[in-house]
Design a protein around this motif. Structure first.
Motif, PDB file in Angstrom:
ATOM      1  N   MET A   1     -13.334 -15.956 -19.860  1.00 51.39           N
ATOM      2  CA  MET A   1     -12.770 -16.892 -18.905  1.00 51.39           C
ATOM      3  C   MET A   1     -11.682 -17.700 -19.613  1.00 51.39           C
ATOM      4  O   MET A   1     -11.787 -18.021 -20.788  1.00 51.39           O
ATOM      5  N   GLU A   2     -10.641 -18.016 -18.899  1.00 53.09           N
ATOM      6  CA  GLU A   2      -9.549 -18.770 -19.489  1.00 53.09           C
ATOM      7  C   GLU A   2      -9.978 -20.189 -19.822  1.00 53.09           C
ATOM      8  O   GLU A   2     -10.803 -20.785 -19.139  1.00 53.09           O
ATOM      9  N   ARG A   3      -9.386 -20.708 -20.891  1.00 50.00           N
ATOM     10  CA  ARG A   3      -9.694 -22.075 -21.296  1.00 50.00           C
ATOM     11  C   ARG A   3      -9.239 -23.091 -20.252  1.00 50.00           C
ATOM     12  O   ARG A   3      -9.842 -24.143 -20.097  1.00 50.00           O
ATOM     13  N   GLY A   4      -8.166 -22.774 -19.518  1.00 50.77           N
ATOM     14  CA  GLY A   4      -7.671 -23.695 -18.503  1.00 50.77           C
ATOM     15  C   GLY A   4      -8.683 -23.928 -17.398  1.00 50.77           C
ATOM     16  O   GLY A   4      -8.814 -25.036 -16.885  1.00 50.77           O
ATOM     17  N   THR A   5      -9.401 -22.880 -17.033  1.00 48.64           N
ATOM     18  CA  THR A   5     -10.402 -22.999 -15.974  1.00 48.64           C
ATOM     19  C   THR A   5     -11.559 -23.887 -16.421  1.00 48.64           C
ATOM     20  O   THR A   5     -11.988 -24.769 -15.676  1.00 48.64           O
ATOM     21  N   THR A   6     -12.047 -23.649 -17.642  1.00 48.41           N
ATOM     22  CA  THR A   6     -13.154 -24.481 -18.122  1.00 48.41           C
ATOM     23  C   THR A   6     -12.690 -25.897 -18.415  1.00 48.41           C
ATOM     24  O   THR A   6     -13.466 -26.832 -18.242  1.00 48.41           O
ATOM     25  N   LEU A   7     -11.432 -26.052 -18.830  1.00 49.57           N
ATOM     26  CA  LEU A   7     -10.906 -27.401 -19.044  1.00 49.57           C
ATOM     27  C   LEU A   7     -10.866 -28.159 -17.720  1.00 49.57           C
ATOM     28  O   LEU A   7     -11.249 -29.332 -17.663  1.00 49.57           O
ATOM     29  N   PHE A   8     -10.431 -27.488 -16.656  1.00 50.79           N
ATOM     30  CA  PHE A   8     -10.429 -28.111 -15.335  1.00 50.79           C
ATOM     31  C   PHE A   8     -11.840 -28.521 -14.933  1.00 50.79           C
ATOM     32  O   PHE A   8     -12.056 -29.629 -14.415  1.00 50.79           O
ATOM     33  N   LEU A   9     -12.814 -27.638 -15.165  1.00 54.46           N
ATOM     34  CA  LEU A   9     -14.200 -27.963 -14.813  1.00 54.46           C
ATOM     35  C   LEU A   9     -14.736 -29.114 -15.661  1.00 54.46           C
ATOM     36  O   LEU A   9     -15.459 -29.979 -15.150  1.00 54.46           O
ATOM     37  N   LYS A  10     -14.385 -29.145 -16.941  1.00 57.60           N
ATOM     38  CA  LYS A  10     -14.826 -30.254 -17.798  1.00 57.60           C
ATOM     39  C   LYS A  10     -14.240 -31.579 -17.319  1.00 57.60           C
ATOM     40  O   LYS A  10     -14.954 -32.599 -17.254  1.00 57.60           O
ATOM     41  N   VAL A  11     -12.961 -31.575 -16.978  1.00 56.84           N
ATOM     42  CA  VAL A  11     -12.326 -32.800 -16.476  1.00 56.84           C
ATOM     43  C   VAL A  11     -12.979 -33.232 -15.165  1.00 56.84           C
ATOM     44  O   VAL A  11     -13.239 -34.421 -14.944  1.00 56.84           O
ATOM     45  N   THR A  12     -13.287 -32.273 -14.309  1.00 58.75           N
ATOM     46  CA  THR A  12     -13.944 -32.577 -13.040  1.00 58.75           C
ATOM     47  C   THR A  12     -15.319 -33.192 -13.263  1.00 58.75           C
ATOM     48  O   THR A  12     -15.679 -34.180 -12.610  1.00 58.75           O
ATOM     49  N   VAL A  13     -16.081 -32.638 -14.200  1.00 59.30           N
ATOM     50  CA  VAL A  13     -17.413 -33.177 -14.498  1.00 59.30           C
ATOM     51  C   VAL A  13     -17.294 -34.605 -15.033  1.00 59.30           C
ATOM     52  O   VAL A  13     -18.061 -35.493 -14.628  1.00 59.30           O
ATOM     53  N   VAL A  14     -16.333 -34.847 -15.906  1.00 57.73           N
ATOM     54  CA  VAL A  14     -16.146 -36.201 -16.449  1.00 57.73           C
ATOM     55  C   VAL A  14     -15.729 -37.167 -15.339  1.00 57.73           C
ATOM     56  O   VAL A  14     -16.230 -38.304 -15.270  1.00 57.73           O
ATOM     57  N   LEU A  15     -14.837 -36.733 -14.453  1.00 53.83           N
ATOM     58  CA  LEU A  15     -14.407 -37.609 -13.355  1.00 53.83           C
ATOM     59  C   LEU A  15     -15.557 -37.915 -12.399  1.00 53.83           C
ATOM     60  O   LEU A  15     -15.669 -39.043 -11.903  1.00 53.83           O
ATOM     61  N   ILE A  16     -16.402 -36.931 -12.144  1.00 59.59           N
ATOM     62  CA  ILE A  16     -17.578 -37.186 -11.304  1.00 59.59           C
ATOM     63  C   ILE A  16     -18.487 -38.210 -11.979  1.00 59.59           C
ATOM     64  O   ILE A  16     -18.991 -39.134 -11.330  1.00 59.59           O
ATOM     65  N   GLY A  17     -18.672 -38.055 -13.279  1.00 58.02           N
ATOM     66  CA  GLY A  17     -19.493 -39.011 -14.021  1.00 58.02           C
ATOM     67  C   GLY A  17     -18.921 -40.419 -13.973  1.00 58.02           C
ATOM     68  O   GLY A  17     -19.650 -41.398 -13.805  1.00 58.02           O
ATOM     69  N   LEU A  18     -17.595 -40.528 -14.111  1.00 50.76           N
ATOM     70  CA  LEU A  18     -16.960 -41.847 -14.048  1.00 50.76           C
ATOM     71  C   LEU A  18     -17.060 -42.453 -12.650  1.00 50.76           C
ATOM     72  O   LEU A  18     -17.255 -43.668 -12.502  1.00 50.76           O
ATOM     73  N   ALA A  19     -16.920 -41.628 -11.617  1.00 50.59           N
ATOM     74  CA  ALA A  19     -17.033 -42.133 -10.242  1.00 50.59           C
ATOM     75  C   ALA A  19     -18.438 -42.663  -9.972  1.00 50.59           C
ATOM     76  O   ALA A  19     -18.604 -43.734  -9.375  1.00 50.59           O
ATOM     77  N   VAL A  20     -19.456 -41.943 -10.429  1.00 47.74           N
ATOM     78  CA  VAL A  20     -20.832 -42.401 -10.226  1.00 47.74           C
ATOM     79  C   VAL A  20     -21.092 -43.658 -11.046  1.00 47.74           C
ATOM     80  O   VAL A  20     -21.784 -44.576 -10.590  1.00 47.74           O
ATOM     81  N   LEU A  21     -20.526 -43.733 -12.245  1.00 45.69           N
ATOM     82  CA  LEU A  21     -20.677 -44.939 -13.063  1.00 45.69           C
ATOM     83  C   LEU A  21     -20.038 -46.145 -12.385  1.00 45.69           C
ATOM     84  O   LEU A  21     -20.637 -47.234 -12.342  1.00 45.69           O
ATOM     85  N   ALA A  22     -18.857 -45.957 -11.830  1.00 44.89           N
ATOM     86  CA  ALA A  22     -18.197 -47.055 -11.108  1.00 44.89           C
ATOM     87  C   ALA A  22     -19.018 -47.474  -9.895  1.00 44.89           C
ATOM     88  O   ALA A  22     -19.149 -48.673  -9.612  1.00 44.89           O
ATOM     89  N   LEU A  23     -19.566 -46.510  -9.205  1.00 43.28           N
ATOM     90  CA  LEU A  23     -20.423 -46.826  -8.055  1.00 43.28           C
ATOM     91  C   LEU A  23     -21.659 -47.600  -8.493  1.00 43.28           C
ATOM     92  O   LEU A  23     -22.073 -48.555  -7.820  1.00 43.28           O
ATOM     93  N   ALA A  24     -22.236 -47.212  -9.625  1.00 43.61           N
ATOM     94  CA  ALA A  24     -23.432 -47.899 -10.124  1.00 43.61           C
ATOM     95  C   ALA A  24     -23.110 -49.312 -10.596  1.00 43.61           C
ATOM     96  O   ALA A  24     -23.933 -50.220 -10.442  1.00 43.61           O
ATOM     97  N   ILE A  25     -21.927 -49.502 -11.148  1.00 40.33           N
ATOM     98  CA  ILE A  25     -21.571 -50.824 -11.670  1.00 40.33           C
ATOM     99  C   ILE A  25     -21.133 -51.769 -10.553  1.00 40.33           C
ATOM    100  O   ILE A  25     -21.521 -52.941 -10.535  1.00 40.33           O
TER     101      ILE A  25
END
Length: 158
Positions: A1-25
């Motif tokens: 699998m291309e690194r760009g695809t997994t990089l996109f997924l990693k960024v998406t996972v981090v953004l989801i984590g940040l959104a939930v953290l902001a919601l929790a705070i």
């Protein structure tokens, strides 16, 4: 699998984590402050506690997803480490589903008090979505384990 695809997924996972953290705070305290003014506190606080407790398995599952994407990047997708990451994701999803299912009686009380049946639907959707993720992770775990077994058999025959 291309690194760009997994990089996109990693960024998406981090953004989801940040959104939930902001919601929790910021989001949950605002909701709690407003809800306690309108509903009995002994109905609101159990739901809020479940939301905060469910953040622990949620972030554990996100961490395992990042690890799984790292294994894919390093060409170790078909390894026992990937199976273990999927097992942890499955366990975390089941825990989240159980937590939200346990909060449904309190959501029912809040919905009855305010005549807002959509509140129960939100709890059901979260519990059901977590259950679907758990089943999906279990299927992927089983398929990956079978692929690893077939690969090891083929390596032994050569």
């Amino acid at each position: 699998m291309e690194r760009g695809t997994t990089l996109f997924l990693k960024v998406t996972v981090v953004l989801i984590g940040l959104a939930v953290l902001a919601l929790a705070i910021w989001g949950v305290p605002l909701f709690t402050k407003e809800a306690v003014a309108y509903f009995p506190a002994n109905w609101v606080y159990p739901v809020v506690i479940v939301v905060y407790i469910s953040a622990v398995p949620f972030y554990a599952a996100l961490y395992q997803a990042l690890k799984l994407l790292g294994h894919i990047d390093n060409n170790r997708a078909f390894s026992d480490l990937s199976v273990k990451a999927l097992r942890v994701i499955k366990f975390c999803a089941v825990v989240i589903s159980i937590l939200y299912a346990a909060s449904l009686p309190y959501l029912y009380l809040l919905a009855e008090y305010d005549d807002a049946p959509g509140l129960i639907a939100i709890g059901l959707v979260i519990a059901f979505a977590s259950l679907v993720i758990a089943v999906f992770a279990a299927v992927l775990q089983k398929l990956l384990q079978q692929a690893i077994d077939i690969k090891s058999e083929n390596d032994l025959t050569v």
